[in-house]
Scaffold this motif. Sequence first.
Motif, short mmCIF file in Angstrom:
data_model
loop_
_atom_site.label_atom_id
_atom_site.label_comp_id
_atom_site.label_asym_id
_atom_site.label_seq_id
_atom_site.Cartn_x
_atom_site.Cartn_y
_atom_site.Cartn_z
N GLN A 1 21.92 -15.94 20.52
CA GLN A 1 23.09 -15.72 19.68
C GLN A 1 22.63 -15.07 18.37
OE1 GLN A 1 26.72 -16.53 19.99
NE2 GLN A 1 26.45 -14.98 18.39
N SER A 2 23.17 -13.89 18.10
CA SER A 2 22.82 -13.20 16.86
C SER A 2 23.82 -13.54 15.75
CB SER A 2 22.81 -11.68 17.09
OG SER A 2 21.79 -11.31 17.98
N TYR A 3 23.32 -13.51 14.52
CA TYR A 3 24.15 -13.74 13.34
C TYR A 3 23.87 -12.62 12.34
CZ TYR A 3 24.73 -18.41 15.30
OH TYR A 3 25.01 -19.46 16.14
N PRO A 4 24.91 -12.13 11.63
CA PRO A 4 24.71 -10.99 10.72
C PRO A 4 24.07 -11.41 9.41
CG PRO A 4 27.00 -11.71 10.65
CD PRO A 4 26.33 -12.54 11.72
N LEU B 1 19.43 -6.74 12.72
CA LEU B 1 18.45 -5.71 13.05
C LEU B 1 17.12 -6.36 13.37
CD1 LEU B 1 17.53 -2.73 13.19
CD2 LEU B 1 17.21 -2.80 10.70
N ALA B 2 16.56 -6.00 14.51
CA ALA B 2 15.28 -6.56 14.93
C ALA B 2 14.53 -5.54 15.76
CB ALA B 2 15.49 -7.85 15.74
N VAL B 3 13.23 -5.73 15.86
CA VAL B 3 12.41 -4.97 16.82
C VAL B 3 11.62 -5.98 17.64
CG1 VAL B 3 12.20 -2.94 15.33
CG2 VAL B 3 10.45 -4.72 15.23
N ASN B 4 11.31 -5.60 18.86
CA ASN B 4 10.46 -6.49 19.64
C ASN B 4 9.40 -5.71 20.39
OD1 ASN B 4 12.22 -5.68 22.01
ND2 ASN B 4 10.98 -7.25 23.00
N PHE B 5 8.25 -6.36 20.54
CA PHE B 5 7.12 -5.82 21.26
C PHE B 5 7.00 -6.60 22.57
CE2 PHE B 5 6.51 -5.33 16.78
CZ PHE B 5 5.81 -4.15 16.58
N TRP B 6 7.07 -5.90 23.69
CA TRP B 6 6.83 -6.53 24.98
C TRP B 6 5.41 -6.17 25.43
CZ3 TRP B 6 12.19 -5.02 27.34
CH2 TRP B 6 13.07 -6.11 27.22
N GLN C 1 12.31 -10.11 13.08
CA GLN C 1 13.68 -10.08 12.58
C GLN C 1 13.70 -9.42 11.21
OE1 GLN C 1 16.13 -11.24 14.61
NE2 GLN C 1 17.64 -10.41 13.20
N ILE C 2 14.41 -8.29 11.12
CA ILE C 2 14.44 -7.52 9.88
C ILE C 2 15.68 -7.85 9.05
CG2 ILE C 2 14.54 -5.16 8.93
CD1 ILE C 2 12.91 -4.29 11.39
N LYS C 3 16.83 -8.00 9.70
CA LYS C 3 18.07 -8.39 9.00
C LYS C 3 18.84 -9.38 9.89
CE LYS C 3 18.48 -3.98 6.53
NZ LYS C 3 17.89 -4.53 5.28
N GLY C 4 19.45 -10.37 9.23
CA GLY C 4 20.18 -11.39 9.96
C GLY C 4 19.24 -12.40 10.59
#
Length: 539
Positions: free
Chosen positions: A497-500, A508-513, A404-407
Amino acid sequence: MSNIVSFLTRVLFILLHRHTGFGSTTTLPVLSPQDILSLLDTSCVIALDPAASQDTMISLQSLSETAFHSEQRVTICVLSCSIPSCTWSRDHGHHFQWASPPTSTEQHAILFLRKVKDRTCLLPQPEVYPKGLPLPHGGRDSLSSLLGFINEKCQTYRTLEGGLNLEGRQRLAVLNNLFTVAEVSDLDMEQVYNVNIPLNSTFKYDVASTDGKEFLFKHRKRLLPVCDRIPVPSQEDFVEKYLKRSKPVIIEGALADWPAMQTWTYDYLLKEYGSLRVHVKLAPNGVFEGCEKAQHFENFKNFTVPPSVRSQLKFPDLVVVRPATADVTFAEFLQMMQESSESRASAYLEYSSIPQYMPDMESDLNEFPFIKGLLTRKHLNLWLGDGNTLGKLHFDPFDNLLGQIKGRKEFIVFEPQSSAALYEGHIQEALLDFNKTSKTFQRRKVLDSTSMVMSPVDILRPDFKTFPMFSKAKPLNCTVGKGDVLFLPAFWWHEVQSYPSKKTGINLAVNFWYEPFLKKEFPCATCKLDINSFYRHLV
């Protein structure tokens, strides 16, 4: 020692009591190709050619009577026909085929792998006949080598004496130690919606109404058990306490050394990627991929589902609503995202492939030391929205590390063992249309495809009459904040549920599968997790 003596006694018995003629005294069953086809639903089959050598017969006979005498996943037999002349159908069509060409010494026996049911398609499928693998033969340690080969290909874990080898014992230890939410809480969904538990609120609500249920759940979330929160672990701790246990965990501060934490501002993204074309998802009120009644879609009355397919749908009246899409520039997407708060249309850049579309972004991300060299990455995705999006209840067939980068993102999760209570299965899909002028959505068409990973249950407005088993499902709250990472094992159900960010107004997020450590067949509500053969070496 007693096991070894027993094994040697059995082998000696075989050697002393076999005639030189192959088929006259063997106790191996003689099976036709049609017999083998029926066995492949549950078992690997190793089939001997009737003309196989005495040494080959003795080797496989001894493995059948010792190593695999109690193993239901392996059948060793003699063919009723020679391998070159065997055909799968009684009208002498479809000769046996090799998956790889055998050598002259490998044509004595053929191994057919257990069939894995194709659960992806509900339409009748043509018969696909299996191809056989040649068996290795020869050498001083031929029996041990043959056993190792069969164990690897058939996913068994036998010793020459018939017991479990070290890998097999460790596999059982892993599968018997999987995490369940019951270890930390007895709270189930029926209790979450128990109106007798007081709320710290003066709001008047009707629990029988959908709005009342949603209000109740949002205020009851404080009762839910939460994920472990740990500092960045050693690889050994991560593997033993979380990966092998299929246990979600929040790893705090795991992104501290990522350049993206400082670099990826709104202005930076606009400058660097403003002209890049991206594929954006659009949905009303921020709700993505929930279930609705199929009858709400315009072509429902004229859409015919084949009876053979409809009979396999547990809820033929429901559809998974796929979002509308738009291909726009990144700059246009950012503008749409800002306008989301002023309209019902939410724009979301979800599971957008970084290597495919924004490969230079990857230099701003560092590999996690606790996973390095351990799991095989399949996908790396970017997630960007206004922070007011809700991804409805589903699972992913990958081990997931989300940074999680932002929010922040709030994951309400349920264990894979609850798949029956979440009604795993095929659900027909439908697609939203979006009018760019009026900024409104239309429910125009149901599709001739199904979702295999979505739940029909709405956890915010549960219908316990339609989905009674859901009442006993136990939830877990895993909320991941800025700079933290969530490890969510494969097949864990989650609603997100995302929150700002309060500062930037975005999420803003990235994920590795990753190729999952534990796998199961899906959609299949009763199928159990097992060690992925790809990671057999980790067991």
